[in-house]
Motif scaffolding. Structure first.
Motif, short mmCIF file in Angstrom:
data_model
loop_
_atom_site.label_atom_id
_atom_site.label_comp_id
_atom_site.label_asym_id
_atom_site.label_seq_id
_atom_site.Cartn_x
_atom_site.Cartn_y
_atom_site.Cartn_z
N ALA A 108 10.92 -7.88 6.41
CA ALA A 108 10.13 -8.34 7.56
C ALA A 108 8.87 -7.51 7.69
CB ALA A 108 10.96 -8.27 8.84
N ALA A 109 8.97 -6.19 7.50
CA ALA A 109 7.80 -5.33 7.61
C ALA A 109 6.72 -5.73 6.61
CB ALA A 109 8.21 -3.86 7.40
N ARG A 110 7.13 -6.06 5.40
CA ARG A 110 6.16 -6.50 4.39
C ARG A 110 5.50 -7.81 4.79
NH1 ARG A 110 5.88 -3.70 -0.22
NH2 ARG A 110 7.60 -2.37 -0.90
N LYS A 111 6.27 -8.71 5.38
CA LYS A 111 5.75 -10.05 5.67
C LYS A 111 4.90 -10.11 6.94
CE LYS A 111 9.20 -12.57 3.06
NZ LYS A 111 10.41 -13.43 3.06
N ILE A 112 4.79 -9.00 7.66
CA ILE A 112 3.87 -8.97 8.79
C ILE A 112 2.72 -8.00 8.54
CG2 ILE A 112 5.55 -9.74 10.53
CD1 ILE A 112 5.91 -6.82 11.33
N HIS B 110 -2.97 -3.80 12.15
CA HIS B 110 -1.55 -3.47 12.17
C HIS B 110 -1.10 -2.74 10.92
CE1 HIS B 110 -1.55 -6.31 15.48
NE2 HIS B 110 -0.36 -5.88 15.79
N GLY B 111 -1.87 -2.82 9.86
CA GLY B 111 -1.51 -2.14 8.62
C GLY B 111 -1.13 -3.12 7.54
N THR B 112 -1.25 -2.68 6.31
CA THR B 112 -0.89 -3.53 5.17
C THR B 112 0.62 -3.62 5.04
OG1 THR B 112 -0.82 -1.69 3.60
CG2 THR B 112 -2.97 -2.74 3.97
N SER B 113 1.05 -4.54 4.20
CA SER B 113 2.49 -4.68 3.95
C SER B 113 3.08 -3.39 3.42
CB SER B 113 2.73 -5.81 2.94
OG SER B 113 2.38 -7.06 3.48
N GLU B 114 2.37 -2.76 2.49
CA GLU B 114 2.87 -1.52 1.91
C GLU B 114 2.95 -0.41 2.95
OE1 GLU B 114 4.48 1.20 -0.50
OE2 GLU B 114 4.21 -0.94 -0.94
N GLN B 115 1.95 -0.31 3.80
CA GLN B 115 1.96 0.72 4.84
C GLN B 115 3.10 0.50 5.83
OE1 GLN B 115 -2.05 0.07 6.23
NE2 GLN B 115 -2.81 1.95 5.26
N ARG B 116 3.28 -0.72 6.27
CA ARG B 116 4.31 -1.00 7.26
C ARG B 116 5.70 -0.75 6.67
NH1 ARG B 116 2.80 -5.41 11.68
NH2 ARG B 116 4.17 -3.95 12.74
N HIS B 117 5.88 -1.17 5.43
CA HIS B 117 7.14 -0.91 4.74
C HIS B 117 7.38 0.59 4.62
CE1 HIS B 117 9.69 -0.26 1.18
NE2 HIS B 117 10.23 -1.45 1.44
N ARG B 118 6.34 1.34 4.23
CA ARG B 118 6.47 2.79 3.99
C ARG B 118 6.87 3.54 5.25
NH1 ARG B 118 1.21 4.41 2.81
NH2 ARG B 118 1.50 3.36 0.82
N TRP B 119 6.19 3.23 6.38
CA TRP B 119 6.46 4.00 7.60
C TRP B 119 7.78 3.60 8.25
CZ3 TRP B 119 4.26 8.38 9.05
CH2 TRP B 119 3.06 8.73 8.45
N LEU B 120 8.13 2.33 8.19
CA LEU B 120 9.44 1.92 8.69
C LEU B 120 10.53 2.58 7.86
CD1 LEU B 120 11.36 0.18 10.42
CD2 LEU B 120 11.01 -1.67 8.77
#
Length: 293
Positions: A237-241, A261-271
């Motif tokens: 889900a983090a990647r897809k938003i 909100h950040g890139t898919s990679e960034q959101r995935h990384r921090w989550l």
């Protein structure tokens, strides 16, 4: 997720079934903040991303997660989602109360407003065109439950832990509010150009993703709540938003200076960092250079 026997939060203002502009019956008070995750479904449905996100980080209102379909209030599915949301909120209350207490602080739980279609907030009308959002003026998180169903049908982001991530992200902004981070960031943003303010917004959102992960780590440690596949659901889900993913899917290209909100990679990384460490002190998204987030 394993939620059998888990308590439900009383910090819920359930307005489902009330008239569009009515407040509904107040079930419990208190609370502080939350914020948006992304203007997703309206964007993918043909809406203009700029207009959807205009005003997102100004004043008391911080945007929406995307348009939803009108909820069918009172159905078995709707009631199941309402119970789920209340249990997840309760889990965030338990985890963050413990973390704050360990650091000599007091956690004040946010209020979750459940509604369908439209309702009023201190930031204006809450509607299905906005999706989950936070209003600092009344310190509440607004959620039309139909959005959770639309995550599956429109984004392909499915699973109960993916849904929990949406709520936990909003609570992550609540944590930022209690710590003073949110107001400080908004004050800075008001003095910056739009592109530079967007970078501060990205830092806020990535930290809220991290805090959502911290909650997931401790909720599982405390309740053994995670089942096989749950982590993959949230990370997917983090990647897809991610801003880049959404813009490329809708337009065929992305505009990095418009990311907030950040890139898919960034959101995935921090989550994932929050989920793997559970350490709130690891979530400083404001000190690193923007290129290193």
């Amino acid at each position: 997720m394993r939620l059998d026997g888990r308590r439900s939060s009383n910090n819920v203002d359930d307005r489902r079934g009330s008239s569009g502009s009515g407040r509904g019956m107040k079930l419990a008070g208190g609370g502080i903040v939350g914020v948006i995750v992304a203007a997703v479904i309206a964007f993918l449905g043909g809406g203009d991303l700029t207009s959807v996100l205009s005003g997102v980080l100004g004043g008391g209102n911080t945007g929406g997660f995307g348009a939803t379909q009108t909820a069918t209030y009172g159905t078995a599915e709707d009631e199941e989602l309402a119970t789920f949301a209340k249990q997840i909120l309760a889990g965030t209350e338990d985890v963050w109360s413990d973390i704050f207490a360990q650091n000599g602080l007091t956690y004040e739980a946010p209020t979750l407003v459940l509604y369908n279609g439209t309702t009023t907030s201190a930031c204006g009308t809450a509607s299905e065109q906005i999706g989950p959002f936070y209003c600092s003026a009344d310190q509440s998180i607004y959620l039309d439950l139909s959005f959770l169903r639309d995550m599956r049908s429109t984004l392909g982001a499915d699973g109960d832990f993916a849904y929990a991530y949406v709520i936990a992200h909003e609570v992550g902004h609540h944590v930022q509010y209690l710590l003073g981070t949110l107001d400080q960031a908004h004050e800075r943003m008001q003095r910056l150009s739009e592109s530079e303010a967007n970078k501060i917004s990205v830092r806020l959102e990535l930290q809220a993703d991290f805090y959502a992960g911290v909650w997931g780590y401790h909720d599982n440690s405390r309740f053994r709540s995670l089942e096989p596949g749950d982590l993959d659901e949230a990370l997917d889900a983090a990647r897809k938003i991610g801003d880049d993913y959404l813009q490329k899917k809708a337009r065929g290209y992305s505009v990095p200076e418009s990311f907030n909100h950040g890139t898919s990679e960034q959101r995935h990384r921090w989550l994932n960092l929050g989920l793997s460490t559970g350490d709130p002190s690891r979530g400083d998204t404001f000190t690193p250079a923007y290129s290193e987030l």
